[in-house]
Motif scaffolding. Structure first.
Motif, PDB file in Angstrom:
ATOM      1  N   GLY A 175      29.218  89.195 -25.801  1.00  0.00           N
ATOM      2  CA  GLY A 175      30.118  88.991 -26.930  1.00  0.00           C
ATOM      3  C   GLY A 175      30.598  90.256 -27.604  1.00  0.00           C
ATOM      4  N   LYS A 182      20.859  86.796 -36.552  1.00  0.00           N
ATOM      5  CA  LYS A 182      22.270  87.023 -36.266  1.00  0.00           C
ATOM      6  C   LYS A 182      22.541  88.524 -36.143  1.00  0.00           C
ATOM      7  N   HIS A 183      23.382  88.865 -35.161  1.00  0.00           N
ATOM      8  CA  HIS A 183      23.760  90.264 -34.959  1.00  0.00           C
ATOM      9  C   HIS A 183      25.280  90.364 -34.965  1.00  0.00           C
ATOM     10  N   GLU A 184      25.797  91.343 -35.705  1.00  0.00           N
ATOM     11  CA  GLU A 184      27.240  91.557 -35.751  1.00  0.00           C
ATOM     12  C   GLU A 184      27.524  93.038 -35.533  1.00  0.00           C
ATOM     13  N   THR A 240      30.310  88.674 -33.761  1.00  0.00           N
ATOM     14  CA  THR A 240      28.938  88.226 -33.585  1.00  0.00           C
ATOM     15  C   THR A 240      28.568  88.462 -32.124  1.00  0.00           C
ATOM     16  N   ASP A 262      25.495  88.641 -28.926  1.00  0.00           N
ATOM     17  CA  ASP A 262      24.392  87.798 -28.465  1.00  0.00           C
ATOM     18  C   ASP A 262      23.421  88.601 -27.588  1.00  0.00           C
ATOM     19  N   LYS A 307      19.937  89.245 -25.693  1.00  0.00           N
ATOM     20  CA  LYS A 307      18.804  88.480 -25.155  1.00  0.00           C
ATOM     21  C   LYS A 307      18.129  89.315 -24.082  1.00  0.00           C
TER      22      LYS A 307
END
Length: 154
Positions: A20, A76-78, A83, A85, A87
């Motif tokens: 993202g 949440k990460h921006e 935003t 994602d 992982k």
């Protein structure tokens, strides 16, 4: 398979996949953001080999597992007004064919003459198409030859 090859296929719990990303996010900005969570060993924004444009994802590897744990602990990460994602990354060969159930399908290499109706009609033979979209290039105002139809299984 020798030891080195086995290790390269094994999962590294310190490596994260980051999806993202903004098209404008640079490797430096990715490093700056994820460096807040721990010492970063390696950081890469994946780019198209021909156009050198960002592919919208990257990888971050920490020196130790604690950095990954801190990233995952934050909900949440921006970054660059998007935003993102993050992982834990899994090697391609180790991933099962269906990691999660999803209704989305990415389609690349479409002709510029392909319409959204063409996409809906084609994928309709496999199930009800819930939603479909063509990704447009902001500078040329033409779609980029990729789409994301959402298939609904009945």
């Amino acid at each position: 398979m020798d030891t080195e090859e086995t290790e390269s296929c094994a999962q590294d719990p310190r490596k994260m996949f980051v999806g993202g990303l903004s098209w404008q996010t640079t490797q430096e900005r990715l490093l700056e953001y994820f460096g807040r969570f721990g010492d970063v060993k390696d950081c890469t924004v994946m780019r198209d080999p021909v156009t050198k444009r960002s592919r919208g994802f990257g990888f971050v590897t920490y020196e130790d597992q604690a950095g990954v744990d801190k990233v995952l602990a934050q909900g949440k990460h921006e970054l660059d007004s998007k935003t993102i994602d993050p992982k834990v990354a899994f090697p391609r060969r180790a991933q099962p064919k269906l990691v999660t159930r999803t209704k989305k399908v990415f389609v690349g290499g479409l002709s510029v003459s392909t319409s959204i109706e063409d996409v809906r009609h084609y994928f309709g033979q496999f199930g009800k198409v819930q939603d479909a979209m063509l990704m447009f290039d902001k500078t040329t105002n033409r779609h980029r030859g990729e789409t994301k139809p959402g298939l609904k299984q009945d």
